[in-house]
Motif scaffolding. Structure first.
Motif, PDB file in Angstrom:
ATOM      1  N   LYS B  38       3.649  -6.191   8.772  1.00 32.08           N
ATOM      2  CA  LYS B  38       3.494  -6.008   7.188  1.00 32.08           C
ATOM      3  C   LYS B  38       2.998  -7.264   6.729  1.00 32.08           C
ATOM      4  O   LYS B  38       1.938  -7.295   6.139  1.00 32.08           O
ATOM      5  CB  LYS B  38       4.657  -5.827   6.548  1.00 32.08           C
ATOM      6  CG  LYS B  38       5.148  -4.367   6.588  1.00 32.08           C
ATOM      7  CD  LYS B  38       5.997  -4.035   5.195  1.00 32.08           C
ATOM      8  CE  LYS B  38       6.703  -2.609   5.215  1.00 32.08           C
ATOM      9  NZ  LYS B  38       7.299  -2.263   6.302  1.00 32.08           N
ATOM     10  N   ASN B  39       3.430  -8.515   7.181  1.00 36.06           N
ATOM     11  CA  ASN B  39       2.897  -9.516   6.916  1.00 36.06           C
ATOM     12  C   ASN B  39       1.362  -9.846   7.231  1.00 36.06           C
ATOM     13  O   ASN B  39       0.375 -10.517   7.076  1.00 36.06           O
ATOM     14  CB  ASN B  39       3.502 -10.783   7.270  1.00 36.06           C
ATOM     15  CG  ASN B  39       4.985 -11.207   6.559  1.00 36.06           C
ATOM     16  OD1 ASN B  39       5.099 -10.535   5.660  1.00 36.06           O
ATOM     17  ND2 ASN B  39       5.913 -11.787   7.107  1.00 36.06           N
ATOM     18  N   ARG B  41      -0.668  -7.548   7.952  1.00 43.70           N
ATOM     19  CA  ARG B  41      -1.592  -6.654   7.114  1.00 43.70           C
ATOM     20  C   ARG B  41      -1.761  -7.676   5.862  1.00 43.70           C
ATOM     21  O   ARG B  41      -3.284  -7.517   5.279  1.00 43.70           O
ATOM     22  CB  ARG B  41      -0.712  -5.235   6.534  1.00 43.70           C
ATOM     23  CG  ARG B  41      -0.928  -4.363   7.726  1.00 43.70           C
ATOM     24  CD  ARG B  41      -0.099  -3.077   7.189  1.00 43.70           C
ATOM     25  NE  ARG B  41      -0.707  -2.347   6.294  1.00 43.70           N
ATOM     26  CZ  ARG B  41      -0.678  -1.246   5.706  1.00 43.70           C
ATOM     27  NH1 ARG B  41       0.750  -0.802   5.953  1.00 43.70           N
ATOM     28  NH2 ARG B  41      -1.288  -0.537   4.903  1.00 43.70           N
ATOM     29  N   ASP B  42      -0.996  -8.265   5.395  1.00 39.30           N
ATOM     30  CA  ASP B  42      -1.268  -9.128   3.999  1.00 39.30           C
ATOM     31  C   ASP B  42      -2.047 -10.236   4.452  1.00 39.30           C
ATOM     32  O   ASP B  42      -3.019 -10.635   4.001  1.00 39.30           O
ATOM     33  CB  ASP B  42      -0.025  -9.314   3.269  1.00 39.30           C
ATOM     34  CG  ASP B  42       0.236  -8.158   2.301  1.00 39.30           C
ATOM     35  OD1 ASP B  42      -0.449  -7.948   1.552  1.00 39.30           O
ATOM     36  OD2 ASP B  42       1.323  -7.828   2.500  1.00 39.30           O
ATOM     37  N   VAL B  43      -1.685 -10.970   5.711  1.00 38.06           N
ATOM     38  CA  VAL B  43      -2.352 -12.156   5.965  1.00 38.06           C
ATOM     39  C   VAL B  43      -3.976 -12.037   6.590  1.00 38.06           C
ATOM     40  O   VAL B  43      -4.828 -12.821   6.287  1.00 38.06           O
ATOM     41  CB  VAL B  43      -1.532 -13.077   6.742  1.00 38.06           C
ATOM     42  CG1 VAL B  43      -2.184 -14.463   7.178  1.00 38.06           C
ATOM     43  CG2 VAL B  43      -0.293 -13.378   5.875  1.00 38.06           C
ATOM     44  N   TYR B  44      -3.697 -11.024   7.644  1.00 32.15           N
ATOM     45  CA  TYR B  44      -5.087 -11.104   8.383  1.00 32.15           C
ATOM     46  C   TYR B  44      -5.854  -9.965   8.350  1.00 32.15           C
ATOM     47  O   TYR B  44      -7.118 -10.101   8.881  1.00 32.15           O
ATOM     48  CB  TYR B  44      -4.409 -11.154  10.007  1.00 32.15           C
ATOM     49  CG  TYR B  44      -4.057 -12.491  10.352  1.00 32.15           C
ATOM     50  CD1 TYR B  44      -4.948 -13.676  10.377  1.00 32.15           C
ATOM     51  CD2 TYR B  44      -2.433 -12.724  10.547  1.00 32.15           C
ATOM     52  CE1 TYR B  44      -4.427 -15.197  10.585  1.00 32.15           C
ATOM     53  CE2 TYR B  44      -2.158 -13.934  10.917  1.00 32.15           C
ATOM     54  CZ  TYR B  44      -3.204 -15.092  10.877  1.00 32.15           C
ATOM     55  OH  TYR B  44      -2.543 -16.682  11.241  1.00 32.15           O
ATOM     56  N   ARG B  46      -6.141  -8.275   5.344  1.00 29.51           N
ATOM     57  CA  ARG B  46      -6.245  -8.015   3.657  1.00 29.51           C
ATOM     58  C   ARG B  46      -6.081  -6.551   3.461  1.00 29.51           C
ATOM     59  O   ARG B  46      -6.803  -5.696   2.657  1.00 29.51           O
ATOM     60  CB  ARG B  46      -7.916  -8.352   3.245  1.00 29.51           C
ATOM     61  CG  ARG B  46      -8.050  -9.855   3.282  1.00 29.51           C
ATOM     62  CD  ARG B  46      -7.220 -10.545   2.255  1.00 29.51           C
ATOM     63  NE  ARG B  46      -6.765 -12.004   2.808  1.00 29.51           N
ATOM     64  CZ  ARG B  46      -7.408 -12.998   2.416  1.00 29.51           C
ATOM     65  NH1 ARG B  46      -8.562 -13.086   1.427  1.00 29.51           N
ATOM     66  NH2 ARG B  46      -6.908 -14.131   2.894  1.00 29.51           N
ATOM     67  N   ARG B  47      -5.464  -5.931   4.435  1.00 27.09           N
ATOM     68  CA  ARG B  47      -4.903  -4.556   4.379  1.00 27.09           C
ATOM     69  C   ARG B  47      -6.122  -3.507   4.583  1.00 27.09           C
ATOM     70  O   ARG B  47      -6.061  -2.501   3.719  1.00 27.09           O
ATOM     71  CB  ARG B  47      -4.268  -4.063   2.940  1.00 27.09           C
ATOM     72  CG  ARG B  47      -3.137  -4.991   2.626  1.00 27.09           C
ATOM     73  CD  ARG B  47      -2.098  -4.183   1.666  1.00 27.09           C
ATOM     74  NE  ARG B  47      -1.398  -5.094   0.860  1.00 27.09           N
ATOM     75  CZ  ARG B  47      -1.932  -5.055  -0.161  1.00 27.09           C
ATOM     76  NH1 ARG B  47      -2.314  -4.215  -0.910  1.00 27.09           N
ATOM     77  NH2 ARG B  47      -0.987  -6.044  -1.171  1.00 27.09           N
ATOM     78  N   GLU B  49      -7.889  -0.407   6.030  1.00 28.28           N
ATOM     79  CA  GLU B  49      -7.308   0.534   6.584  1.00 28.28           C
ATOM     80  C   GLU B  49      -7.927   0.606   8.058  1.00 28.28           C
ATOM     81  O   GLU B  49      -9.039   0.288   8.239  1.00 28.28           O
ATOM     82  CB  GLU B  49      -7.434   1.949   5.782  1.00 28.28           C
ATOM     83  CG  GLU B  49      -6.887   1.972   4.616  1.00 28.28           C
ATOM     84  CD  GLU B  49      -7.476   2.873   3.653  1.00 28.28           C
ATOM     85  OE1 GLU B  49      -6.941   4.081   3.676  1.00 28.28           O
ATOM     86  OE2 GLU B  49      -8.091   2.633   2.881  1.00 28.28           O
TER      87      GLU B  49
END
Lengths: 331, 96, 254
Positions: B38-39, B41-44, B46-47, B49
């Motif tokens: 999850k982290n 996705r947020d950090v590296y 920018r989510r 898809e």
């Protein structure tokens, strides 16, 4: 720069011929432009200096979130709010990358935080100045990020691999930061109302000299940079970068119709550079040693965030441990 | 100062929508593997898809010692993508 | 209010004000989160919510037809013109309350936006479709965090229970059923929110049992946000901060 007062632990630069074989091989690798990787042998002093420099750099990123974070809740439009938030978020990301790179040298992120909180490690003096009006968001982006970029671009070639790679990523992400700030300044100083113009000039007046200080003391007073430059963990001298910054910034200020707060500022036809007044280095030393306008508040804010977050970090860790145990029990 | 158990360090590998293989993009801290993803996705990412994320706890990675230069390394010298910690990414990590 | 209520406008303001106020609250975390990773994640959530606000309020401004923009609606309305539920405006307090509120809202927002995708109003359905993608990720993250902190240490469990007790009476307002809701339902623009209550309850109850948390028995619900009749004291302070530049320098462009 972000690591303004990194004191080299070496006693000046040793000539190659006086080095032992290991040190000499190491220096030769650097001279050839090779990257040093975490598992390579490296002199203790190199490791220590890097930890200090990268620590200061990373701390500057996260303490640097605070002065701009101060205006996120007061951003004047939804677009400005999103831009500023994205920018301050990037700073958290940049801190994260550099902390991780520093961790490859054998120090944990929590240890680095502790050294920040105890005052043992510093961060850039610039973030000890307050942000008082919205124009400060323009001035910080334009001047502070502008100065930072000037230092960070050459650091992409620094000798320590993880640091260099972090800087590549950071520079890529940071390209919009300075423009974002300058855009705010254009809106206020060039196209704004009388109030906005006044705010813009006021912000420029307050940030000009602190921005010049970001490059660190004059080379002649900075006895430790020679070793750092030999190790390629510092790529340019303080004065070189400061001059470059002034040369690039003055025309930008003129475009905005802002007055540089320096009556001695003058283009020198002979050198092809601007002559300018030195910042007040006594003030710089005050800020560095803890007496800047915001030192106490900034550090308190960091410590509070860290302490307030302790139960969250512990709770999530405890949950992860329990989950692992349950999984084990089920097998 | 509160002293507590630090979240472990994770190495993050990402394969973009049209990518052939996972590439190392950097590291982060997280309480466990799911949290790490999850982290990441947020950090590296920018989510973005369509990206696939691997998280490996840093302590579980075995690495050769880079200073053992020699036959193992020389032939691959110019293939920097083989470098274990190479992680230059395009602006949008998802478009790899 | 005089004359006919513009129900579509009311409806759009409720959507946009929820995301505006929650986005603002979430943005207050930037730089002071419990870990860098969480700090970055919260900023992503706030950015999503600000983006959704631009869409909802942008459309609301068009429907209003007074030549105002999304920014005018966000920065120049008074508290009683805001239509967000009260839960969005209570202060963050701590990370636990922030994430619990996010979860309680996400658990509503996901089924809600899923329904809105089928709206007879194309703009509504488009905005919902875009927002839903983001809301699904918010829900995944907020749900996991609530469970982790509920299950974590004794202290984290105690804090999460206290925060659930605090927020619970604010959740009922999500499931209103007034003339605007009925008008939207009649036109096929949106379902009546109260019809989602059971689905929501199932979703949150399952998470709470994993999190060793207990939802209060009482069904008492504070209200007054989504009608604008009576907001909490907190909204005025929030707007005083948020609107300061637009209010202090009328007509200036930033």
């Amino acid at each position: 720069m972000y690591a303004q007062m990194v004191k080299s632990t070496g006693k000046g630069v040793q000539p190659l011929e006086e080095m032992g074989p290991q040190d000499r091989a190491f220096q030769e690798r650097i001279d050839r432009g090779e990257k040093i990787e975490p598992k390579d042998w490296m002199p203790d002093a190199y490791r220590k200096n890097l930890i200090r420099q990268m620590g200061q750099h990373a701390h500057s990123e996260i303490v640097g979130q605070l002065p701009e974070g101060n205006w996120i809740t007061r951003a004047p439009t939804l677009e400005r709010k999103a831009n500023l938030l994205a920018k301050v978020q990037d700073e958290a990301g940049h801190g994260l990358y550099i902390y991780c790179a520093a961790e490859t040298l054998g120090i944990s992120r929590d240890e680095l935080f502790e050294q920040l909180h105890s005052g043992k490690m510093k961060y850039s003096s610039i973030f000890n100045y307050p942000t008082l009006t919205w124009a400060d968001m323009g001035a910080v982006g334009w001047l502070v990020d502008g100065a930072a970029i000037m230092n960070q671009v050459p650091l992409q070639r620094t000798s320590f691999g993880p640091y260099a790679r972090a800087m590549v990523r950071i520079c890529k992400e940071e390209s919009f930061h300075q423009r974002q700030g300058y855009h705010i300044m254009i809106q206020m100083a060039k196209e704004g109302t009388a109030d906005q113009k006044r705010m813009a000039q006021d912000a420029f007046n307050r940030f000009w000299y602190p921005a010049l200080m970001m490059f660190g003391p004059s080379d002649k007073d900075s006895v430790h940079s020679a070793q750092s430059m030999a190790w390629k963990i510092k790529m340019n001298t303080n004065d070189e970068l400061r001059q470059k910054f002034v040369d690039e910034t003055v025309p930008q200020a003129e475009y905005l119709g802002l007055t540089v707060p320096d009556e001695h500022l003058k283009f020198n036809d002979e050198t092809g550079h601007y002559d300018f007044s030195e910042p007040d280095w006594d003030e710089f030393m005050d800020v560095i040693s803890g007496n800047g306008p915001c030192n106490t508040d900034r550090l308190e804010a960091r410590k509070k965030a860290w302490n307030d977050g302790a139960w969250v970090r512990e709770g999530m860790m405890a949950h992860a441990d329990k989950k692992a145990q349950r999984k084990l029990a089920a097998e | 100062m509160t002293k507590s158990k630090e979240w472990p360090l994770w190495e993050i590998f990402i394969r973009g929508q049209h990518g052939m293989s996972h590439r190392h993009v950097g590291s982060l801290h997280a309480s466990d593997a799911e949290h790490a993803i999850k982290n990441a996705r947020d950090v590296y990412t920018r989510r973005n898809e369509g990206v696939s994320i691997w998280a490996v706890e840093a302590k579980d990675i075995s690495a050769s010692s880079p200073s053992d230069k020699g036959p193992l390394y020389d032939p691959a010298r110019d293939k920097i993508y083989r470098h274990p910690t190479f992680y230059v990414l395009p602006e949008e990590a998802g478009n790899m | 209010m005089s004359g006919e209520i513009n129900h579509l406008l009311e409806f759009l303001l409720r959507q946009g004000d929820n995301t505006l106020v929650l986005g603002h609250r979430t943005s207050e975390w930037c730089g002071v989160g419990p870990a860098l990773e969480e700090d970055i994640a919260l900023a992503n959530t706030a950015l999503d919510l600000i983006g959704q606000t631009q869409l909802w309020l942008g459309y609301a401004a068009e429907v209003e037809g007074k030549n105002r923009s999304a920014n005018d609606l966000a920065f120049l309305r008074d508290p009683y013109d805001f239509r967000n539920v009260l839960m969005m405006e209570v202060p963050n307090e701590d990370f636990g309350r922030t994430l619990m509120r996010q979860f309680l809202f996400d658990a509503f927002q996901v089924p809600w936006l899923t329904e809105l995708q089928n709206s007879t109003n194309q703009r509504v359905s488009e905005i919902a479709a875009k927002s839903l993608k983001e809301a699904l990720y918010h829900l995944e993250r907020s749900r996991e965090t609530v469970i982790a902190l509920g299950d974590g240490t004794e202290e984290s469990n105690k804090r999460m229970q206290a925060t659930l007790d605090y927020l619970w009476p604010y959740t009922g307002e999500l499931f209103g059923e007034d003339t605007t809701d009925q008008a939207m339902s009649a036109q096929g623009i949106a379902p009546v929110p109260s019809t989602l209550k059971n689905a929501w309850k199932t979703l949150v109850s399952r998470a709470f049992s994993e999190a060793y948390l207990k939802a209060p028995e009482s069904d008492f619900a504070h209200s007054g946000g989504r009608t604008g009749f009576r907001h909490t004291e907190h909204l005025g302070h929030m707007l005083a901060t948020m609107q300061t530049l637009q209010r202090s320098y009328p007509g200036a462009t930033w």
